[in-house]
Write an enzyme that holds these catalytic residues in place. Structure first.
Site, PDB file in Angstrom:
ATOM      1  N   CYS A 119       0.853  -1.203   0.000  1.00 52.55           N
ATOM      2  CA  CYS A 119       0.000   0.000   0.000  1.00 52.55           C
ATOM      3  C   CYS A 119       0.890   1.256   0.000  1.00 52.55           C
ATOM      4  CB  CYS A 119      -0.965  -0.043   1.175  1.00 52.55           C
ATOM      5  SG  CYS A 119      -2.354   1.110   1.003  1.00 52.55           S
ATOM      6  N   HIS A 175      -3.557  -5.264   0.344  1.00 51.14           N
ATOM      7  CA  HIS A 175      -3.046  -5.803   1.607  1.00 51.14           C
ATOM      8  C   HIS A 175      -3.035  -7.334   1.568  1.00 51.14           C
ATOM      9  CE1 HIS A 175      -2.880  -2.038   3.935  1.00 51.14           C
ATOM     10  NE2 HIS A 175      -3.895  -1.672   3.183  1.00 51.14           N
ATOM     11  N   GLU A 235      -1.689  -9.284   3.562  1.00 53.81           N
ATOM     12  CA  GLU A 235      -1.608  -9.836   4.912  1.00 53.81           C
ATOM     13  C   GLU A 235      -2.973 -10.130   5.528  1.00 53.81           C
ATOM     14  OE1 GLU A 235      -1.492  -5.296   5.547  1.00 53.81           O
ATOM     15  OE2 GLU A 235      -1.034  -6.763   3.991  1.00 53.81           O
ATOM     16  N   SER A 265     -11.528  -9.719  33.328  1.00 53.15           N
ATOM     17  CA  SER A 265     -12.859  -9.332  32.842  1.00 53.15           C
ATOM     18  C   SER A 265     -13.750 -10.548  32.680  1.00 53.15           C
ATOM     19  CB  SER A 265     -12.731  -8.618  31.498  1.00 53.15           C
ATOM     20  OG  SER A 265     -12.300  -9.532  30.495  1.00 53.15           O
ATOM     21  N   GLY A 266     -13.130 -11.717  32.522  1.00 54.24           N
ATOM     22  CA  GLY A 266     -13.900 -12.925  32.241  1.00 54.24           C
ATOM     23  C   GLY A 266     -13.762 -13.373  30.799  1.00 54.24           C
ATOM     24  N   GLY A 267     -13.211 -12.489  29.949  1.00 58.36           N
ATOM     25  CA  GLY A 267     -12.954 -12.869  28.562  1.00 58.36           C
ATOM     26  C   GLY A 267     -11.717 -13.734  28.454  1.00 58.36           C
ATOM     27  N   VAL A 268     -11.464 -14.244  27.266  1.00 60.53           N
ATOM     28  CA  VAL A 268     -10.356 -15.168  27.068  1.00 60.53           C
ATOM     29  C   VAL A 268      -9.007 -14.487  27.306  1.00 60.53           C
ATOM     30  CG1 VAL A 268     -10.295 -14.799  24.556  1.00 60.53           C
ATOM     31  CG2 VAL A 268      -9.352 -16.899  25.517  1.00 60.53           C
ATOM     32  N   ASP A 269      -8.867 -13.219  26.928  1.00 62.51           N
ATOM     33  CA  ASP A 269      -7.568 -12.536  27.039  1.00 62.51           C
ATOM     34  C   ASP A 269      -7.107 -12.438  28.490  1.00 62.51           C
ATOM     35  OD1 ASP A 269      -8.029 -12.183  24.353  1.00 62.51           O
ATOM     36  OD2 ASP A 269      -8.598 -10.080  24.534  1.00 62.51           O
ATOM     37  N   SER A 270      -7.973 -11.908  29.349  1.00 60.34           N
ATOM     38  CA  SER A 270      -7.567 -11.734  30.746  1.00 60.34           C
ATOM     39  C   SER A 270      -7.438 -13.072  31.455  1.00 60.34           C
ATOM     40  CB  SER A 270      -8.547 -10.826  31.485  1.00 60.34           C
ATOM     41  OG  SER A 270      -9.853 -11.355  31.462  1.00 60.34           O
TER      42      SER A 270
END
Length: 631
Positions: free
Chosen positions: A85, A172, A174, A226-231
């Site tokens: 780009c 792009h 990617e 937070s309860g999400g997968v990341d945390s």
């Protein structure tokens, strides 16, 4: 630098939202990569021994006063270079070609013609579908280069100089929306640059654990869950690295959680061996203020602007964390704050951890000015900052987290607060602009489909920069809409109608007005939160009941202020999102990805059971031009 024995690829960042996606795709091909600013000197590039270079995209013009700085000697290093780009435009500019702003933008997926004898396109057919997102274009190819691809508009889409091993693509490769993009990257890395492809992922977890141990030392760690997968993965990784004794895990219930979310979080974390303290601080958040550019914001409960909402929530998280430290009787100077921040969060927030050039698309609650200050002080630990969502899921599995937790749909830290679109007046443009835009939409009224401008704005990403534009509604005279035509229009309208960045299908009777003008004043409070919470729970439970959770990567449900002619009511939007990288993606296609009958039942149940909802919408827009979330 990890993996010092491997050949290394250098990604020079010109401010692209997709810079880290390039990095992730390159890692999939088992090539080690490092992201540095475009301004890195040729001397340093040579000294660090990079085997090849990719120059990313970016939002600036190569001839603009704000164009990122670069070292012209980069192109004398005799290493393979791929410009993406902006990167292609820079290459063409440096070698004497012309780059100009054309009258037409290209934003979205396009089928381009390619010369498949080029080493970059070897093994491909003569047409391929790619993501283009640019306003500037190459209008005259540099003399040492050859055009090897054209867009449907006849614009140069790729260039090459085989002798110098320098290539450029306007699109792009990617992102997932470029269907043969990985093949092209492989051709460049393995074919042109001759990488061995021996940088495996098996050491990723060990590297992250070593980094945690080195950074934590003798300190304690406070982790926000937070309860999400990341945390959850962040907490589990910390537990493995330093043991549970040094970890103090808290869950902040700010009043914007999903239905029964806090109870679910506590149970899930107990299953992985972590005790969780729940802080119920709903009123603290509603009354909270912060400073933006030196000026105090209104309280969150009065706030309209999306960026202010995010910043208030992010800063209040930090204040609550400090109070939690006092509650645990910990030494403030010997505690690190752990966050499950991912690389896309930092990219979209234009964090300097990733890039010195990226533009802000939206501020993430875990990358506000206060968080950046704590980060600069070395008081924040973010073990997942180099990971994308799919990589986090894999890491979660390797850490032994239960599948139901690993596969939970992402839920933003600010929760439902950023899925409630606040407004005290319709539109963000003048009535003259409203009527002009509505006039532009009229030509899309055909075959029983009607296009209507709605008095609501949402956030988008166009040309690597943030947009904040109007919503277009499509309705149909048929109870069984022609989804193919609807998705075609959703792709075309944001390209041609510049005040629109998102298109939705509205269930129910057709709306034949060219624009609507009335809204229900909407702010964050118990009533709006409960209204969205009930609608969100209906959608979530129907996904679970029909075993459809894994069919989409994310499914935000949004409450927005358009009343659709029923005074005091609001709209609900269902935003399905299919992606691997969370930087680009597409909505689910009814009866291909999700049963249309289930979506219809979601609509019927919400209208019947959630008081004050006049219409339910289905988001038809890909990312770009729209973001995953509406704010």
């Amino acid at each position: 630098m990890p993996g010092a024995g491997h050949q290394k690829l250098l990604i020079l960042d010109a401010g692209a939202q997709y810079a880290k996606v390039i990095d992730r795709k390159v890692r999939e091909l088992m090539v080690e990569s490092v992201i540095k600013p475009l301004s890195m000197s040729a001397e340093d590039i040579k000294a660090e021994g990079y085997h090849a270079v990719i120059i990313s995209g970016g939002p600036q013009s190569v001839f603009g006063s704000n164009a990122p700085k670069y070292d012209p000697k980069l192109f004398e290093l005799d290493v393979p270079i791929l410009g993406i780009c902006y990167g292609m435009q820079l290459i063409n500019h440096v070698f004497g070609g012309k780059v100009e702003t054309k009258g037409i933008r290209e934003d979205g997926q396009f089928a381009i013609d390619i010369k498949n004898k080029s080493p970059l396109f070897q093994g491909l057919k003569e047409k391929t579908t790619v993501l283009l997102t640019h306003g500037d274009s190459v209008t005259e190819v540099a003399s040492e280069f050859e055009s090897i691809a054209k867009s449907p508009s006849g614009i140069v889409a790729a260039i090459e100089n085989k002798k110098r091993r320098i290539y450029g693509v306007q699109f792009h490769p990617e992102v997932d929306l470029s269907e043969d993009g990985m093949h092209m990257l492989k051709n460049f890395l393995m074919g042109v640059a001759k990488f061995a492809g021996d940088f495996t992922r098996k050491c990723r977890e060990e590297e992250a654990i070593k980094e945690i141990r080195d950074q934590v030392g003798k300190n304690d760690v406070l982790v926000l869950v937070s309860g999400g997968v990341d945390s959850a993965v962040c907490a589990a990784l910390l537990k493995k690295a330093i043991g549970p004794e040094k970890i103090y895990a808290i869950h902040v219930d700010h009043g914007f959680m999903r239905k029964n979310e806090s109870k679910t979080v506590v149970t899930a974390l107990k299953d992985v061996g972590l005790d969780l303290k729940v802080l119920s601080v709903q009123n603290t958040f509603l009354k909270a203020k912060t400073k933006v550019d030196g000026k105090e914001t209104p309280p969150l409960e009065e706030c309209i602007r999306p960026e202010w909402k995010r910043k208030i929530i992010g800063d209040t998280f930090m204040v609550v964390s400090e109070e939690a430290i006092k509650g645990f009787k910990l030494d403030f100077n010997k505690v690190l704050l752990a966050q499950g921040t991912l690389r896309p969060d930092l990219i979209e927030s234009a964090s300097t951890v990733v890039s010195s050039n990226a533009q802000v698309i939206k501020t993430h609650h875990n990358d506000t000015a206060l968080v950046r200050k704590l980060r600069d002080m070395g008081r924040i630990i973010e073990p997942l900052k180099d990971y994308h969502k799919d990589e986090v899921r894999e890491l979660g599995k390797s850490l032994g987290l239960p599948e139901k937790l690993v596969w939970r749909h992402p839920f933003p830290g600010p929760g439902l607060a950023i899925r409630i679109l606040c407004a005290d007046k319709p539109y963000g443009i003048t009535m003259e602009e409203v009527k002009k835009t509505a006039g532009e939409l009229k030509k899309y009224n055909k075959d029983g489909i009607f296009a209507t401008l709605l008095p609501t704005r949402s956030v988008g990403v166009q040309g690597d920069a943030r947009s904040y534009k109007q919503l277009c509604a499509l309705t149909s005279s048929s109870s069984n809409p022609d989804w193919k035509s609807l998705f075609h229009l959703a792709k075309e309208i944001p390209k041609k109608v510049h005040n629109v960045n998102r298109v939705v299908y509205v269930y129910g009777e057709p709306i034949k007005e060219s624009y609507l003008t009335s809204i229900t004043e909407t702010r964050l409070n118990q009533g709006t939160s409960d209204q969205l919470r009930e609608a969100d729970d209906i959608v979530t439970q129907m996904l679970i009941e029909n075993k459809l959770v894994k069919k989409v990567a994310q499914l935000p449900v949004i409450l927005f202020p358009c009343d659709f002619g029923i005074k005091g009511s609001r709209g609900i939007a269902i935003r399905t999102f299919i992606t691997n990288d969370f930087m680009t993606g597409v909505p689910a296609i009814p009866d291909k990805d999700l049963p249309a009958s289930v979506l219809r039942k979601m609509n019927d149940k919400i209208i019947k059971n959630v008081k004050g909802i006049s219409r339910v919408c289905y988001d038809l827009t890909s990312k770009p031009p729209a973001t995953t979330e509406w704010e």
